[in-house]
Design a protein around this motif. Sequence first.
Motif, short mmCIF file in Angstrom:
data_model
loop_
_atom_site.label_atom_id
_atom_site.label_comp_id
_atom_site.label_asym_id
_atom_site.label_seq_id
_atom_site.Cartn_x
_atom_site.Cartn_y
_atom_site.Cartn_z
N VAL A 59 0.86 -1.18 0.00
CA VAL A 59 0.00 0.00 0.00
C VAL A 59 0.90 1.23 0.00
O VAL A 59 1.84 1.33 0.78
N VAL A 60 0.60 2.18 -0.89
CA VAL A 60 1.35 3.43 -0.97
C VAL A 60 1.04 4.27 0.25
O VAL A 60 -0.13 4.43 0.62
N GLU A 61 2.08 4.78 0.89
CA GLU A 61 1.91 5.66 2.05
C GLU A 61 2.53 7.01 1.72
O GLU A 61 3.71 7.08 1.40
N GLY A 62 1.74 8.05 1.79
CA GLY A 62 2.25 9.39 1.54
C GLY A 62 2.02 9.86 0.12
O GLY A 62 1.39 9.19 -0.70
N SER A 63 2.57 11.04 -0.16
CA SER A 63 2.31 11.69 -1.45
C SER A 63 3.58 11.88 -2.29
O SER A 63 3.58 12.68 -3.22
N SER A 64 4.63 11.15 -2.01
CA SER A 64 5.89 11.36 -2.72
C SER A 64 5.85 10.93 -4.18
O SER A 64 6.73 11.30 -4.95
N MET A 65 4.85 10.15 -4.58
CA MET A 65 4.76 9.70 -5.98
C MET A 65 3.59 10.33 -6.73
O MET A 65 3.24 9.89 -7.82
N TYR A 69 0.93 7.97 -8.37
CA TYR A 69 0.49 7.07 -7.30
C TYR A 69 0.06 7.92 -6.11
O TYR A 69 0.79 8.80 -5.69
N GLN A 70 -1.11 7.61 -5.59
CA GLN A 70 -1.69 8.38 -4.49
C GLN A 70 -1.56 7.62 -3.17
O GLN A 70 -1.39 6.40 -3.16
N ASP A 71 -1.69 8.35 -2.06
CA ASP A 71 -1.72 7.74 -0.74
C ASP A 71 -2.83 6.69 -0.69
O ASP A 71 -3.94 6.94 -1.16
N GLN A 72 -2.53 5.52 -0.17
CA GLN A 72 -3.44 4.39 0.01
C GLN A 72 -3.74 3.60 -1.27
O GLN A 72 -4.60 2.72 -1.26
N ASP A 73 -3.05 3.90 -2.39
CA ASP A 73 -3.19 3.04 -3.57
C ASP A 73 -2.62 1.67 -3.24
O ASP A 73 -1.63 1.55 -2.52
N GLY A 87 13.23 4.70 -15.09
CA GLY A 87 11.79 4.94 -15.19
C GLY A 87 10.96 3.87 -14.49
O GLY A 87 9.77 4.10 -14.24
N ASP A 88 11.56 2.71 -14.19
CA ASP A 88 10.82 1.69 -13.45
C ASP A 88 10.42 2.23 -12.09
O ASP A 88 11.20 2.91 -11.43
N VAL A 89 9.21 1.91 -11.64
CA VAL A 89 8.76 2.28 -10.30
C VAL A 89 8.98 1.05 -9.43
O VAL A 89 8.54 -0.04 -9.77
N VAL A 90 9.70 1.25 -8.31
CA VAL A 90 10.11 0.14 -7.47
C VAL A 90 9.72 0.37 -6.01
O VAL A 90 9.44 1.49 -5.60
N LEU A 91 9.75 -0.71 -5.25
CA LEU A 91 9.63 -0.65 -3.80
C LEU A 91 11.03 -0.94 -3.25
O LEU A 91 11.63 -1.97 -3.60
N ALA A 92 11.55 -0.03 -2.44
CA ALA A 92 12.90 -0.20 -1.90
C ALA A 92 12.88 -0.03 -0.39
O ALA A 92 12.23 0.85 0.15
N LEU A 100 9.77 2.13 0.65
CA LEU A 100 9.25 3.28 -0.07
C LEU A 100 9.02 2.94 -1.54
O LEU A 100 9.73 2.11 -2.10
N ILE A 101 8.05 3.62 -2.15
CA ILE A 101 7.81 3.49 -3.58
C ILE A 101 8.48 4.69 -4.25
O ILE A 101 8.23 5.84 -3.86
N LYS A 102 9.36 4.42 -5.21
CA LYS A 102 10.12 5.48 -5.90
C LYS A 102 10.37 5.06 -7.34
O LYS A 102 10.20 3.91 -7.72
#
Length: 189
Positions: A59-65, A69-73, A87-92, A100-102
Amino acid sequence: MTEWNRKEIKEESPVEQAVSSRIEEIRTEKRGWKKWAAGTGAMACVLFLLSHVFFGLAVVEGSSMVPGYQDQDLTLYGKVRGELKRGDVVLARIQDGRTLIKRVIGLPGEEIYIEKESGGVYIDGDKLEEPYIQGQTSPGIGQENPLTLQEGEYFIMGDNRENSSDSRYYGPVKEGQIRGKVLWSLRKD
């Protein structure tokens, strides 16, 4: 006359026939339950492998993306197999244990430079086109600028550049810190 012809054929009484029939029904039911249990066990193993070896949910937390991507997606990610692309979106997972999703910006061996005045991101001297970002990109605090990535290191940033804690602040992430690549997301609203 052969021996099998000489065997006496015994007729079963109606009670014996009923008992034999019921015994066969029970055997059939047991085979059905065994097949069901085997099928359920196999499905559980497949689901476990898919969710723990090949795929995962986050689950995405926050608004950094934002805006992508929105909070709670809810995101489905695939475990990383092979090299990542820019350009790949990853979880690190970063040093403090958070995941984090970046977005992958810099790849191993590349030089990353963020121009302070314009906020332009340069990879090996070439300006990176980033139609997905929101806000002005700043160089960050405490990181070399330019920064040359080592083998197995990635530079990741959020798309909402003014509201993202990323490699500009905590440095590049190692390949082993990347949990997976986002394949799909579902918006809460």
